[in-house]
Design a protein around this motif. Structure first.
Motif, PDB file in Angstrom:
ATOM      1  N   ASP A 468      31.149  34.596  38.774  1.00  0.00           N
ATOM      2  CA  ASP A 468      32.027  34.316  39.914  1.00  0.00           C
ATOM      3  C   ASP A 468      32.275  35.622  40.656  1.00  0.00           C
ATOM      4  O   ASP A 468      33.063  36.470  40.219  1.00  0.00           O
ATOM      5  CB  ASP A 468      33.339  33.715  39.399  1.00  0.00           C
ATOM      6  CG  ASP A 468      34.272  33.273  40.517  1.00  0.00           C
ATOM      7  OD1 ASP A 468      34.149  33.796  41.640  1.00  0.00           O
ATOM      8  OD2 ASP A 468      35.140  32.411  40.263  1.00  0.00           O
ATOM      9  N   ILE A 469      31.587  35.796  41.777  1.00  0.00           N
ATOM     10  CA  ILE A 469      31.689  37.065  42.513  1.00  0.00           C
ATOM     11  C   ILE A 469      33.114  37.326  42.972  1.00  0.00           C
ATOM     12  O   ILE A 469      33.600  38.464  42.937  1.00  0.00           O
ATOM     13  CB  ILE A 469      30.717  37.067  43.713  1.00  0.00           C
ATOM     14  CG1 ILE A 469      29.273  37.101  43.210  1.00  0.00           C
ATOM     15  CG2 ILE A 469      30.992  38.253  44.622  1.00  0.00           C
ATOM     16  CD1 ILE A 469      28.244  37.157  44.313  1.00  0.00           C
ATOM     17  N   THR A 470      33.826  36.274  43.388  1.00  0.00           N
ATOM     18  CA  THR A 470      35.215  36.438  43.824  1.00  0.00           C
ATOM     19  C   THR A 470      36.064  37.005  42.693  1.00  0.00           C
ATOM     20  O   THR A 470      36.922  37.871  42.912  1.00  0.00           O
ATOM     21  CB  THR A 470      35.785  35.087  44.284  1.00  0.00           C
ATOM     22  OG1 THR A 470      34.957  34.555  45.317  1.00  0.00           O
ATOM     23  CG2 THR A 470      37.201  35.245  44.811  1.00  0.00           C
ATOM     24  N   GLU A 471      35.825  36.528  41.486  1.00  0.00           N
ATOM     25  CA  GLU A 471      36.552  37.002  40.310  1.00  0.00           C
ATOM     26  C   GLU A 471      36.253  38.475  40.035  1.00  0.00           C
ATOM     27  O   GLU A 471      37.164  39.266  39.767  1.00  0.00           O
ATOM     28  CB  GLU A 471      36.131  36.138  39.119  1.00  0.00           C
ATOM     29  CG  GLU A 471      36.819  36.398  37.818  1.00  0.00           C
ATOM     30  CD  GLU A 471      36.493  35.283  36.831  1.00  0.00           C
ATOM     31  OE1 GLU A 471      37.228  34.285  36.804  1.00  0.00           O
ATOM     32  OE2 GLU A 471      35.486  35.416  36.088  1.00  0.00           O
ATOM     33  N   VAL A 472      34.984  38.840  40.100  1.00  0.00           N
ATOM     34  CA  VAL A 472      34.579  40.225  39.873  1.00  0.00           C
ATOM     35  C   VAL A 472      35.221  41.145  40.911  1.00  0.00           C
ATOM     36  O   VAL A 472      35.768  42.205  40.573  1.00  0.00           O
ATOM     37  CB  VAL A 472      33.042  40.350  39.907  1.00  0.00           C
ATOM     38  CG1 VAL A 472      32.617  41.819  39.892  1.00  0.00           C
ATOM     39  CG2 VAL A 472      32.419  39.619  38.724  1.00  0.00           C
ATOM     40  N   ILE A 473      35.188  40.722  42.169  1.00  0.00           N
ATOM     41  CA  ILE A 473      35.764  41.534  43.245  1.00  0.00           C
ATOM     42  C   ILE A 473      37.273  41.657  43.083  1.00  0.00           C
ATOM     43  O   ILE A 473      37.859  42.735  43.276  1.00  0.00           O
ATOM     44  CB  ILE A 473      35.409  40.930  44.620  1.00  0.00           C
ATOM     45  CG1 ILE A 473      33.902  41.029  44.879  1.00  0.00           C
ATOM     46  CG2 ILE A 473      36.190  41.611  45.740  1.00  0.00           C
ATOM     47  CD1 ILE A 473      33.430  40.267  46.105  1.00  0.00           C
ATOM     48  N   GLY A 474      37.926  40.559  42.714  1.00  0.00           N
ATOM     49  CA  GLY A 474      39.383  40.530  42.648  1.00  0.00           C
ATOM     50  C   GLY A 474      39.976  41.306  41.485  1.00  0.00           C
ATOM     51  O   GLY A 474      41.152  41.680  41.540  1.00  0.00           O
ATOM     52  N   LEU A 475      39.164  41.570  40.438  1.00  0.00           N
ATOM     53  CA  LEU A 475      39.722  42.173  39.230  1.00  0.00           C
ATOM     54  C   LEU A 475      39.188  43.567  38.906  1.00  0.00           C
ATOM     55  O   LEU A 475      39.837  44.307  38.165  1.00  0.00           O
ATOM     56  CB  LEU A 475      39.447  41.267  38.020  1.00  0.00           C
ATOM     57  CG  LEU A 475      40.116  39.888  38.011  1.00  0.00           C
ATOM     58  CD1 LEU A 475      39.598  39.056  36.839  1.00  0.00           C
ATOM     59  CD2 LEU A 475      41.633  40.010  37.929  1.00  0.00           C
ATOM     60  N   SER A 476      38.029  43.926  39.424  1.00  0.00           N
ATOM     61  CA  SER A 476      37.327  45.127  38.933  1.00  0.00           C
ATOM     62  C   SER A 476      37.673  46.394  39.703  1.00  0.00           C
ATOM     63  O   SER A 476      37.817  46.377  40.926  1.00  0.00           O
ATOM     64  CB  SER A 476      35.807  44.910  38.998  1.00  0.00           C
ATOM     65  OG  SER A 476      35.435  43.756  38.269  1.00  0.00           O
ATOM     66  N   HIS A 477      37.746  47.504  38.954  1.00  0.00           N
ATOM     67  CA  HIS A 477      37.846  48.826  39.582  1.00  0.00           C
ATOM     68  C   HIS A 477      36.470  49.298  40.035  1.00  0.00           C
ATOM     69  O   HIS A 477      36.329  49.932  41.084  1.00  0.00           O
ATOM     70  CB  HIS A 477      38.435  49.847  38.598  1.00  0.00           C
ATOM     71  CG  HIS A 477      39.830  49.524  38.175  1.00  0.00           C
ATOM     72  ND1 HIS A 477      40.160  49.143  36.896  1.00  0.00           N
ATOM     73  CD2 HIS A 477      40.993  49.510  38.880  1.00  0.00           C
ATOM     74  CE1 HIS A 477      41.467  48.938  36.814  1.00  0.00           C
ATOM     75  NE2 HIS A 477      41.993  49.153  38.000  1.00  0.00           N
ATOM     76  N   ARG A 478      35.458  49.044  39.205  1.00  0.00           N
ATOM     77  CA  ARG A 478      34.064  49.312  39.567  1.00  0.00           C
ATOM     78  C   ARG A 478      33.226  48.109  39.161  1.00  0.00           C
ATOM     79  O   ARG A 478      33.612  47.343  38.270  1.00  0.00           O
ATOM     80  CB  ARG A 478      33.528  50.566  38.841  1.00  0.00           C
ATOM     81  CG  ARG A 478      34.184  51.876  39.254  1.00  0.00           C
ATOM     82  CD  ARG A 478      33.529  53.082  38.562  1.00  0.00           C
ATOM     83  NE  ARG A 478      33.704  53.003  37.109  1.00  0.00           N
ATOM     84  CZ  ARG A 478      32.736  53.223  36.240  1.00  0.00           C
ATOM     85  NH1 ARG A 478      31.497  53.486  36.657  1.00  0.00           N
ATOM     86  NH2 ARG A 478      32.966  53.167  34.935  1.00  0.00           N
ATOM     87  N   VAL A 479      32.080  47.936  39.819  1.00  0.00           N
ATOM     88  CA  VAL A 479      31.201  46.801  39.520  1.00  0.00           C
ATOM     89  C   VAL A 479      29.783  47.305  39.293  1.00  0.00           C
ATOM     90  O   VAL A 479      29.184  47.941  40.163  1.00  0.00           O
ATOM     91  CB  VAL A 479      31.198  45.762  40.661  1.00  0.00           C
ATOM     92  CG1 VAL A 479      30.211  44.641  40.349  1.00  0.00           C
ATOM     93  CG2 VAL A 479      32.598  45.191  40.876  1.00  0.00           C
ATOM     94  N   ALA A 480      29.258  47.044  38.096  1.00  0.00           N
ATOM     95  CA  ALA A 480      27.852  47.311  37.795  1.00  0.00           C
ATOM     96  C   ALA A 480      27.072  46.023  38.041  1.00  0.00           C
ATOM     97  O   ALA A 480      27.466  44.953  37.559  1.00  0.00           O
ATOM     98  CB  ALA A 480      27.700  47.749  36.340  1.00  0.00           C
ATOM     99  N   VAL A 481      26.001  46.122  38.788  1.00  0.00           N
ATOM    100  CA  VAL A 481      25.210  44.940  39.132  1.00  0.00           C
ATOM    101  C   VAL A 481      23.874  45.003  38.403  1.00  0.00           C
ATOM    102  O   VAL A 481      23.202  46.042  38.406  1.00  0.00           O
ATOM    103  CB  VAL A 481      24.981  44.839  40.655  1.00  0.00           C
ATOM    104  CG1 VAL A 481      24.330  43.486  41.003  1.00  0.00           C
ATOM    105  CG2 VAL A 481      26.295  44.985  41.420  1.00  0.00           C
ATOM    106  N   MET A 482      23.484  43.881  37.781  1.00  0.00           N
ATOM    107  CA  MET A 482      22.241  43.843  37.019  1.00  0.00           C
ATOM    108  C   MET A 482      21.213  42.925  37.669  1.00  0.00           C
ATOM    109  O   MET A 482      21.557  41.918  38.290  1.00  0.00           O
ATOM    110  CB  MET A 482      22.516  43.402  35.579  1.00  0.00           C
ATOM    111  CG  MET A 482      23.326  44.407  34.782  1.00  0.00           C
ATOM    112  SD  MET A 482      23.408  44.029  33.007  1.00  0.00           S
ATOM    113  CE  MET A 482      21.701  44.316  32.492  1.00  0.00           C
TER     114      MET A 482
END
Length: 528
Positions: A468-482
């Motif tokens: 859930d991209i919205t969830e990742v954006i809403g909670l993360s300080h940094r995002v690693a994408v695989m």
């Protein structure tokens, strides 16, 4: 959805009630399902949605009320005895939230299980295989009909369930969380099939916690709350905010809480260096800081879960792996989850029913499994266990009619809260959570997000794996994408937005150019 030219009632429910023992869980529900119409059923976990559709499809028996079925173009007539076998013969087909598949059989055998085509003397396997291939092609799926079900990924199994429904010539097709494990592209293929079925006059019942999907395909929305009917609404009259408010009975003012930022000088809680997974050429490295939420995003099959389970020792690294894992500066090599637990790491699996909980066991039993070392010496201190469990019920708002029930009888949202309580009872400092809100209603999502914020505020470190991209954006300080088993980019600040994440997730961008550059941002990958 296609214009509805034939809206005769196919199946009608009047004052449906369902009790388990002395506890009534469904209270007087009325419902009309019409040909060529998508009827969405919404509600929080535990609202009664799955119980309702099991009554409609004959998997559960009514405690009170009446079901009426339209036959040969006539108005609905009251039904007598109604079970799953009779329902399917009448064209009322349920695709369960949980898979109803025989793992040891082939795809084709599963599609026609209980609905086999007979030849002169034996089953006509050639015809069943050909029709299975046809049903799968309609879904734009390249699944081999001869493949063993046990060898398929979760999303492929869901496609087989949908193909099964095509084989049963449904008049009423009930879809209970059909897109929970599907990619966005696979979900759109399903919606194309729904369009074709609507044009043929099939009535569709659609249950989903993804409100954008409801907005896209529903004609009518029925909302349940605590087993009671809130109301029936034309879909075009409700916004997503309206749906959420009616489901939970209150305004959800802020889905994502404020999460404190980690200090620049905070210590590294978990460091992975040059870890090579089977089938990968390039090793992976990353760092998780104390007090940080590090999101892992990517498409289904990108390798996020495999990476986390390799770090934790649940999967073997590649034979030529020379990498290592450090926890707070100490090099470790985990062989099992208990070893990680002893170093302060807990893992919330995405498969809560398959490997997270023992569904046939009690709630307190499941709660204490990961932290038995705290309540046992030679024997388990049952008083201490019960006291800790009762405290967790209040802390995590785990809702049930009776605390003596099996875990499998909890709603999906309450199972997830039980699983979260279970891993946190071990008092970890590092938490890895995989798909924490899959199949969870918006009210429970908000609760889980606030639990995460509280953990970070108290100094915990957390890895969030989510589709859930919205969830990742809403909670993360940094995002690693695989992408294809490799980390293609690490996003921070204003870079964390949906389109940028998707560029890395689809391989269009890859900024992992050197170990030095990545070390400076706190996460690395050896790919040049």
């Amino acid at each position: 959805m296609p214009e509805n030219k034939n809206n005769k009632v196919v199946l009608s429910a009047k004052n449906l009630c369902k009790s388990f023992g002395t506890v009534e869980v469904l209270h007087g529900i009325d419902l009309d399902l019409r040909a060529g119409e998508v009827h969405a059923v919404l509600g929080e976990n535990g609202a009664g949605k799955s119980t309702l559709v099991k009554l409609l499809s004959g998997f559960e028996q009514l405690s009170a009320g009446e079901l009426c079925l339209g036959v040969d173009g006539e108005g609905p007539a009251p039904l007598g005895h109604w079970d799953n076998e009779i329902a399917e013969r009448a064209g009322v087909v349920l695709i369960h939230q949980e898979f109803n598949l025989a793992e040891q059989l082939s795809v084709a055998e599963n599609i026609f299980l209980g609905n086999e085509i007979s030849g002169v003397f034996l089953l006509d396997k050639k015809t069943m295989r050909a029709k299975s291939l046809q049903y799968l092609q309609v879904l734009h799926s390249d699944i081999n009909p001869d493949s063993a079900m046990q060898d398929l990924a979760v999303s492929a199994k869901q496609m087989v369930e949908i193909a099964k429904a095509q084989a049963k010539n449904a008049r009423v097709l009930i879809l209970d969380e059909p897109t929970a494990v599907l990619t966005q592209q696979e979900s759109q293929v399903l919606f194309e099939l729904v369009d074709r079925l609507l044009a043929q006059g099939v009535a569709i019942v659609f249950i989903s916690h993804k409100l954008d999907e409801i907005e896209q395909i529903a004609d009518v929305i029925t909302i349940l709350r605590d087993g009671a009917l809130v109301g029936h609404y034309p879909a075009k009259e409700l916004s997503k905010d309206d749906m959420a408010r009616l489901m939970v009975g209150r305004e959800i003012s802020s889905l994502f809480p404020n999460i404190p930022k980690p200090s620049v000088s905070d210590e590294v809680a978990l460091r992975v260096t040059n870890l090579t997974m089977p089938g990968n050429i390039n090793p992976i490295s990353f760092e998780l800081k104390r007090g940080e939420v590090l999101g892992f995003s990517g498409l289904v099959g990108s390798g996020r879960t495999a990476l986390m389970e390799t770090v934790l020792g649940l999967r073997k690294a590649a034979r030529d792996n020379t990498g290592h894992v450090e926890v707070r500066g100490e090099q470790v090599c985990f062989k099992q989850l208990s070893s990680a637990r002893d170093k302060g790491i807990a893992y919330l699996t995405k498969d809560r029913k398959g490997s997270g909980l023992l569904l046939e066991k009690g709630l307190a039993f499941n709660f204490s499994l990961f932290s038995l070392h705290k309540i046992s010496r030679l024997f388990i201190d049952t008083k201490q266990e019960q006291a800790a469990f009762e405290k967790a019920i209040k802390t995590f708002d785990i809702r049930m009619k009776d605390s003596s029930i099996a875990a499998g009888n909890l709603s999906g949202g309450n199972q997830q809260k039980l699983l979260l309580a279970k891993i946190l009872e071990a008092e970890p400092s590092i938490i890895i959570i995989d798909e924490p809100t899959r199949g969870i209603d918006i009210g429970t999502k908000s609760q889980i997000y606030h639990f995460i914020a509280q953990l970070i505020a108290s100094g915990h470190s957390l890895i969030l794996v989510s589709s859930d991209i919205t969830e990742v954006i809403g909670l993360s300080h940094r995002v690693a994408v695989m992408y294809h088993g490799e980390i293609t980019g690490v996003l921070e600040g204003d870079e964390i937005e949906e389109h940028e994440i998707m560029r890395y997730a689809t391989g269009l961008k890859n900024n992992i150019s050197s170990q030095t550059a990545l070390s400076q941002s706190g996460i690395t990958n050896a790919k040049a």
